[in-house]
Design a protein around this motif. Structure first.
Motif, PDB file in Angstrom:
ATOM      1  N   ASN A   9       8.096   6.947   4.904  1.00 21.13           N
ATOM      2  CA  ASN A   9       8.802   7.984   4.482  1.00 21.13           C
ATOM      3  C   ASN A   9      10.313   8.167   4.829  1.00 21.13           C
ATOM      4  N   LYS A  60       2.819   5.996   7.827  1.00 20.85           N
ATOM      5  CA  LYS A  60       3.348   6.795   6.822  1.00 20.85           C
ATOM      6  C   LYS A  60       4.759   7.450   7.133  1.00 20.85           C
ATOM      7  N   LYS A  74       3.438   2.884  -9.761  1.00 23.66           N
ATOM      8  CA  LYS A  74       2.918   3.934  -9.470  1.00 23.66           C
ATOM      9  C   LYS A  74       2.000   3.852  -8.037  1.00 23.66           C
ATOM     10  N   LEU A  75       2.855   3.504  -6.807  1.00 20.97           N
ATOM     11  CA  LEU A  75       2.112   3.246  -5.820  1.00 20.97           C
ATOM     12  C   LEU A  75       2.353   4.468  -4.814  1.00 20.97           C
ATOM     13  N   ARG A  76       1.489   4.799  -4.248  1.00 21.85           N
ATOM     14  CA  ARG A  76       1.266   5.827  -2.991  1.00 21.85           C
ATOM     15  C   ARG A  76       1.676   5.254  -1.744  1.00 21.85           C
ATOM     16  N   ASP A  77       2.025   6.246  -0.855  1.00 25.18           N
ATOM     17  CA  ASP A  77       2.345   5.758   0.552  1.00 25.18           C
ATOM     18  C   ASP A  77       1.111   4.889   0.965  1.00 25.18           C
ATOM     19  N   ASP A  78      -0.243   5.280   0.786  1.00 21.95           N
ATOM     20  CA  ASP A  78      -1.344   4.607   1.243  1.00 21.95           C
ATOM     21  C   ASP A  78      -1.195   3.196   0.863  1.00 21.95           C
ATOM     22  N   ASP A  79      -1.038   2.999  -0.525  1.00 24.37           N
ATOM     23  CA  ASP A  79      -0.739   1.727  -1.193  1.00 24.37           C
ATOM     24  C   ASP A  79      -0.053   0.915  -0.680  1.00 24.37           C
ATOM     25  N   LYS A 116      11.940   1.969  -3.699  1.00 23.64           N
ATOM     26  CA  LYS A 116      11.913   2.997  -4.558  1.00 23.64           C
ATOM     27  C   LYS A 116      11.857   2.668  -5.826  1.00 23.64           C
ATOM     28  N   ARG A 146       7.902   1.172  -6.275  1.00 22.03           N
ATOM     29  CA  ARG A 146       7.066   2.012  -6.027  1.00 22.03           C
ATOM     30  C   ARG A 146       6.933   3.117  -7.216  1.00 22.03           C
ATOM     31  N   VAL A 147       7.830   3.415  -7.864  1.00 19.80           N
ATOM     32  CA  VAL A 147       7.780   4.287  -9.417  1.00 19.80           C
ATOM     33  C   VAL A 147       7.309   3.345 -10.337  1.00 19.80           C
TER      34      VAL A 147
END
Length: 87
Positions: free
Chosen positions: A40, A36, A17-22, A10, A13-14
Protein backbone atom coordinates in the motif's frame (compact mmCIF):
# COMPACT_ATOMS: atom_id res chain seq x y z
CA UNK A 1 7.90 13.88 -16.95
CA UNK A 2 8.02 10.11 -17.39
CA UNK A 3 6.23 7.40 -15.50
CA UNK A 4 7.71 6.15 -12.25
CA UNK A 5 7.75 2.49 -11.27
CA UNK A 6 4.90 3.31 -8.88
CA UNK A 7 2.85 4.69 -11.79
CA UNK A 8 3.53 1.58 -13.88
CA UNK A 9 2.37 -0.70 -11.06
CA UNK A 10 -0.75 1.42 -10.50
CA UNK A 11 -1.66 1.32 -14.20
CA UNK A 12 -1.16 -2.45 -14.45
CA UNK A 13 -3.22 -2.91 -11.29
CA UNK A 14 -6.12 -0.92 -12.74
CA UNK A 15 -5.88 -2.41 -16.24
CA UNK A 16 -5.93 -6.00 -14.97
CA UNK A 17 -8.34 -5.28 -12.07
CA UNK A 18 -5.89 -6.68 -9.51
CA UNK A 19 -6.49 -6.45 -5.78
CA UNK A 20 -3.76 -6.22 -3.16
CA UNK A 21 -4.15 -9.96 -2.46
CA UNK A 22 -3.61 -10.71 -6.15
CA UNK A 23 -0.40 -8.69 -6.29
CA UNK A 24 0.94 -10.34 -3.12
CA UNK A 25 0.20 -13.78 -4.63
CA UNK A 26 1.80 -12.84 -7.96
CA UNK A 27 4.97 -11.81 -6.13
CA UNK A 28 4.94 -15.10 -4.20
CA UNK A 29 5.12 -16.95 -7.54
CA UNK A 30 8.69 -15.66 -7.89
CA UNK A 31 9.52 -16.21 -4.19
CA UNK A 32 9.25 -12.53 -3.31
CA UNK A 33 7.29 -11.94 -0.11
CA UNK A 34 5.72 -8.58 0.64
CA UNK A 35 3.01 -7.55 3.08
CA UNK A 36 -0.13 -5.65 2.15
CA UNK A 37 0.98 -2.66 4.20
CA UNK A 38 4.30 -2.51 2.33
CA UNK A 39 2.41 -2.80 -0.94
CA UNK A 40 0.00 0.00 0.00
CA UNK A 41 2.95 2.35 0.55
CA UNK A 42 3.63 2.15 -3.20
CA UNK A 43 0.09 3.29 -4.05
CA UNK A 44 0.11 6.39 -1.83
CA UNK A 45 0.59 9.93 -3.12
CA UNK A 46 4.19 11.14 -3.24
CA UNK A 47 3.57 13.76 -0.55
CA UNK A 48 2.19 11.20 1.93
CA UNK A 49 4.57 10.53 4.86
CA UNK A 50 4.41 6.74 4.36
CA UNK A 51 4.93 6.84 0.59
CA UNK A 52 7.67 4.52 -0.67
CA UNK A 53 9.34 4.59 -4.05
CA UNK A 54 8.97 1.29 -5.91
CA UNK A 55 12.42 -0.12 -6.60
CA UNK A 56 13.32 -1.69 -9.95
CA UNK A 57 13.84 -5.11 -8.32
CA UNK A 58 10.27 -5.25 -7.00
CA UNK A 59 8.77 -4.16 -10.32
CA UNK A 60 10.93 -6.71 -12.17
CA UNK A 61 9.80 -9.47 -9.81
CA UNK A 62 6.18 -8.41 -10.18
CA UNK A 63 6.40 -8.49 -13.98
CA UNK A 64 8.06 -11.92 -13.94
CA UNK A 65 5.38 -13.17 -11.54
CA UNK A 66 2.67 -11.69 -13.74
CA UNK A 67 3.98 -13.69 -16.70
CA UNK A 68 3.76 -16.89 -14.65
CA UNK A 69 0.31 -15.87 -13.37
CA UNK A 70 -1.06 -15.27 -16.88
CA UNK A 71 0.80 -17.90 -18.94
CA UNK A 72 1.85 -20.50 -16.41
CA UNK A 73 5.38 -21.64 -15.65
CA UNK A 74 7.84 -21.80 -18.51
CA UNK A 75 8.17 -25.24 -20.03
CA UNK A 76 11.65 -26.68 -20.13
CA UNK A 77 12.96 -27.34 -23.61
CA UNK A 78 14.22 -30.87 -24.12
CA UNK A 79 17.99 -31.02 -24.08
CA UNK A 80 19.63 -32.51 -27.17
CA UNK A 81 21.46 -35.75 -26.45
CA UNK A 82 25.12 -35.33 -25.64
CA UNK A 83 27.56 -36.59 -28.22
CA UNK A 84 29.99 -39.19 -26.96
CA UNK A 85 33.64 -38.74 -27.74
CA UNK A 86 35.33 -41.66 -29.41
CA UNK A 87 39.07 -42.17 -28.90
Amino acid sequence: MGLTNNDVLKKIRVALKLRDDDIVEILKLVDFNISKSELNAFFRKEDHPKYMELQDQILRNFLNGLIIHKRGPMERKPQPPKKEKKD
